[in-house]
Design a protein around this motif. Structure first.
Motif, mmCIF file in Angstrom:
data_model
loop_
_atom_site.group_PDB
_atom_site.id
_atom_site.type_symbol
_atom_site.label_atom_id
_atom_site.label_comp_id
_atom_site.label_asym_id
_atom_site.label_seq_id
_atom_site.Cartn_x
_atom_site.Cartn_y
_atom_site.Cartn_z
ATOM 1 N N UNK A 130 0.834 -1.218 0.000
ATOM 2 C CA UNK A 130 0.000 0.000 0.000
ATOM 3 C C UNK A 130 0.863 1.260 0.000
ATOM 4 N N UNK A 131 1.783 1.332 -0.927
ATOM 5 C CA UNK A 131 2.705 2.473 -1.005
ATOM 6 C C UNK A 131 1.964 3.672 -1.596
ATOM 7 N N UNK A 132 2.064 4.809 -0.912
ATOM 8 C CA UNK A 132 1.346 6.015 -1.312
ATOM 9 C C UNK A 132 2.293 7.209 -1.182
ATOM 10 N N UNK A 133 2.538 7.884 -2.311
ATOM 11 C CA UNK A 133 3.349 9.110 -2.311
ATOM 12 C C UNK A 133 2.434 10.253 -1.901
ATOM 13 N N UNK A 134 2.609 10.725 -0.681
ATOM 14 C CA UNK A 134 1.726 11.759 -0.143
ATOM 15 C C UNK A 134 2.007 13.108 -0.801
ATOM 16 N N UNK A 135 3.270 13.456 -0.931
ATOM 17 C CA UNK A 135 3.629 14.660 -1.673
ATOM 18 C C UNK A 135 5.080 14.563 -2.144
#
Length: 165
Positions: A130-135
């Motif tokens: 569940x890799x998520x680039x937040x910013x």
């Protein structure tokens, strides 16, 4: 005279059986109350000891559960490229599943391509899900360069993912 003695004896019997039994019942109740009070205090002490033991057990569980996090750090170190580095690393195991840990990575990269390469490496590793680039935003930071301070353009990022230690 016999009638007087019988009356006195009758009053004496009444007094010993009725009045004294009431008084002894009252003293028995007081003694029982005192005994109950000491037993309640003992139960409260035992409950406090049990609470302390539960807290110690939960702390021991947390300490022994957190041991594999060094494996997570080692895996991250092997996945990082030389142009991407971390400024902050945070783990949070306060979610519904005990085997899953939230991880937040904050850092810098010299370019979007190198950041993308790191995210690709992270995605290929089964330990991280569940890799998520937040910013990811451009920023300038000061780097020391032979007695001078050099301002360099970098990409500041924050990634959130789940980790299976």
């Amino acid at each position: 005279m016999i009638i007087s003695l019988l009356l006195i004896f009758g009053f004496y019997q009444y007094y010993t059986r009725a009045v004294l039994t009431k008084n002894s019942a009252m003293t028995n109740l007081k003694e029982m109350h005192i005994k109950l009070g000491t037993k309640i205090e003992k139960i409260n002490r035992i409950q406090e000891e049990l609470k302390k033991l539960d807290q110690q057990q939960s702390l021991i569980k947390i300490i022994t559960k957190n041991q594999p996090y060094t494996i997570v750090l080692l895996k991250l170190a092997t996945l990082m490229n030389e142009y991407t580095w971390l400024a902050q690393f945070a783990l949070d195991n306060k979610n519904d599943r005990e085997d899953n840990v939230n991880m937040k990575l904050t850092g810098f990269s010299f370019s979007n391509n190198q950041l993308g390469d790191f995210i690709d490496q992270l995605s290929c590793e089964p330990m991280f899900t569940s890799i998520f680039l937040k910013y990811a935003r451009e920023n300038k930071i000061a780097l020391p360069d032979h007695n001078k301070v050099k301002r360099v353009k970098v990409i500041q990022f924050e990634i959130e993912c789940n980790c299976l230690p």
